[in-house]
Design an enzyme around this catalytic site. Structure first.
Site, PDB file in Angstrom:
ATOM      1  CD  GLU A 118      -3.047  -0.942   0.090  1.00  0.00           C
ATOM      2  OE1 GLU A 118      -3.074   0.109  -0.573  1.00  0.00           O
ATOM      3  OE2 GLU A 118      -3.830  -1.886  -0.107  1.00  0.00           O
ATOM      4  NE  ARG A 122      -3.649   2.978  -0.638  1.00  0.00           N
ATOM      5  CZ  ARG A 122      -4.915   2.945  -0.263  1.00  0.00           C
ATOM      6  NH1 ARG A 122      -5.535   4.027   0.112  1.00  0.00           N
ATOM      7  NH2 ARG A 122      -5.587   1.806  -0.233  1.00  0.00           N
ATOM      8  CG  ASP A 246      -5.775  -6.751  -8.105  1.00  0.00           C
ATOM      9  OD1 ASP A 246      -4.756  -7.004  -7.455  1.00  0.00           O
ATOM     10  OD2 ASP A 246      -6.729  -6.100  -7.640  1.00  0.00           O
ATOM     11  CD  GLU A 362     -10.223  -1.072  -8.859  1.00  0.00           C
ATOM     12  OE1 GLU A 362     -11.327  -0.623  -8.446  1.00  0.00           O
ATOM     13  OE2 GLU A 362      -9.218  -1.150  -8.118  1.00  0.00           O
TER      14      GLU A 362
END
Ligand code: DMJ
Length: 457
Positions: A118, A122, A246, A362
């Site tokens: 994360e 980010r 993903d 998405e």
């Protein structure tokens, strides 16, 4: 690693003028097209709430109007994630105050353990794109400091990263991981290698991907859904294109494109062939990608969700416009079930299994990619539909809130930083004149931070 020359032209300043003309459509008027100024106004609305109630913290709780931090010390998740969207939207005042906050307050010298994945997508991604868009070397210095502190994650026996790292001591933990948390670093770390001239970042991120890929099942070509980075053993054989996996697939293709890396190209080609062979399924004339067992190649869970909805964008980027277009129609059907998408559905029964909606981007990301490649207005109309539902159902008096249940519309008091980084950015770009943004000159990281395809030495 070889640095590429050539400058990339970002003329985002043009945006402000080009897009804020006297056209506006009021929110809720379903028959009028959405213009980018409307998205920009909603960005301002949400940023205003953050500023008033959560300044200096990671995020705003948009119902209780309280700040939220991920860890003991704030890493300024929202300002860092939001910064390049402000640049792209031409929000001069907001950009200046965010930059000042980041450069005066952001520090990584804390004795606290953070989630590598994360923080990479980010914060590291946000700082790198901020540096490339803004040109201020202090963004790059922060990015390098952060990456150097996180680098110990790759010191596992296999070279695949641990999930957590202490930013001050470098102590790592979390050996039970999955493809997304193993293989989503090449864009950020590779860009850092280009910008600093130090190949170590690229090499470590690439090795993790290679180690993962070589453990795929030799018959099906599929990786699993969970892996122990100490032993290299699979802990879950179930794999889909959504959460937990993903962005590994995404970074195979995007890494190949950003760095023109033949190994990644080959790995992507083998991977997408396996996904199309085993995960793709036709149900009532619609295309879906379910979850399969990596060893048998058989679908064991006919499920798809809001995280999987990035896959049309990836298919389109990989040149498979036909499957991309068909899958996006399925995503629209998923959205239409409850007037906003649930986190997970059973696509054979067309019923929601997990009913939250945490403001995910998405589905609009895919609409934007398809609009870019086809110029078909259908994708803008689709985006308008998503936008109207989002505003109608998630807007609060101080920002935007995720939904706990898309059926009842009950709100969750959370406004994730990716709402600023991704969701609002992709809506803005979808509704903007295509020529206003140099799509072909960048690769978006998985948090929608654009990284330049070619850079000056
Ligand atoms: C983002 O943080 C990233 O896109 C990640 O890869 C998965 N999805 C979330 C937003 O939904």
């Amino acid at each position: 690693m070889k640095k590429l020359t050539l400058g990339l032209l970002f003329s985002m300043a043009l945006f402000a003028g080009a897009c804020s003309a006297n056209r506006s459509a009021s929110i809720g008027s379903a028959d009028l097209p959405v213009f980018p100024d409307e998205v920009r106004a909603e960005f301002r609305h949400a940023w205003g709430g953050y500023k008033k109630y959560a300044w200096g913290h990671d995020a705003l709780r948009p119902i209780s109007r309280r700040p939220k931090d991920w860890y003991r010390h704030s890493l300024l998740m929202t300002p860092v994630d939001a910064y390049d969207t402000m640049v792209i939207m031409g929000l001069t005042a907001e950009r200046a105050e965010a930059k000042d906050l980041i450069l005066s307050r952001l520090s990584f010298d804390y004795d606290m353990s953070v989630q590598h994945f994360e923080v990479s997508i980010r914060i590291l991604g946000g700082l790198l794109s901020a540096h490339q868009l803004d040109g201020d070397p202090r963004f790059l210095a922060l990015a390098k400091d952060l990456a150097d502190r996180m680098l110990p994650v790759f010191n596992s026996p296999t070279g695949m990263p641990y999930r957590y790292v202490n930013l001050r001591t470098g102590k790592t933990s979390g050996n039970l991981s999955g493809p997304a948390e193993v293989g989503t670093y090449i864009l950020e770390y590779g860009t850092l290698s280009r910008l600093t001239g130090n190949p170590v970042y690229y090499e470590k991120a690439k090795r993790a991907m290679v180690e993962l890929h070589k453990r795929r099942n030799p018959d099906t070509g599929l990786v699993g859904g969970g892996i122990d980075v100490d032993t290299g053993r699979w802990t879950s054989a179930v794999v889909g294109v959504g959460g937990g996996v993903d962005s590994y697939f995404e970074y195979l293709l995007k890494g190949a494109l950003l760095f023109n890396d033949p190994d990644l190209k080959q790995m992507w080609a083998e991977t997408i062939a396996a996904l199309n062979a085993h995960l793709a399924e036709e149900v009532n004339g619609r295309l879906w990608y379910g979850r399969a067992d990596m060893n048998t190649g058989k679908i064991t869970q006919p499920v798809f969700g809001s995280l999987d909805a990035f896959f049309p964008a990836l298919l389109a980027l990989g040149g498979d416009r036909d499957r991309a277009a068909r899958l996006q129609q399925s995503c629209l059907a998923m959205w239409n079930l409850h007037g906003i998408e649930p986190e997970l559905i059973d696509y054979r029964r067309m019923t929601a299994l997990v009913t939250v909606y945490p403001l995910r981007p998405e589905i609009v990301e895919s609409a934007y990619y398809l609009y870019h490649y086809t110029g078909n207005e259908e994708y803008r109309r689709m985006g308008e539909r998503f936008w109207r539902d989002l505003v109608r159902r998630c807007r609060t008096s101080v920002g935007y809130s995720g939904l706990i249940d898309v059926r009842t519309g009950f709100k969750s008091d959370d406004m994730e930083s990716f709402f600023f980084a991704e969701t609002l950015k992709y809506y803005f770009l979808l509704f903007s004149p295509p020529e206003a943004f140099d799509f072909e000159g960048v690769i978006f990281n998985t948090e929608a931070h654009p990284l330049q395809l070619t850079i000056d030495e």
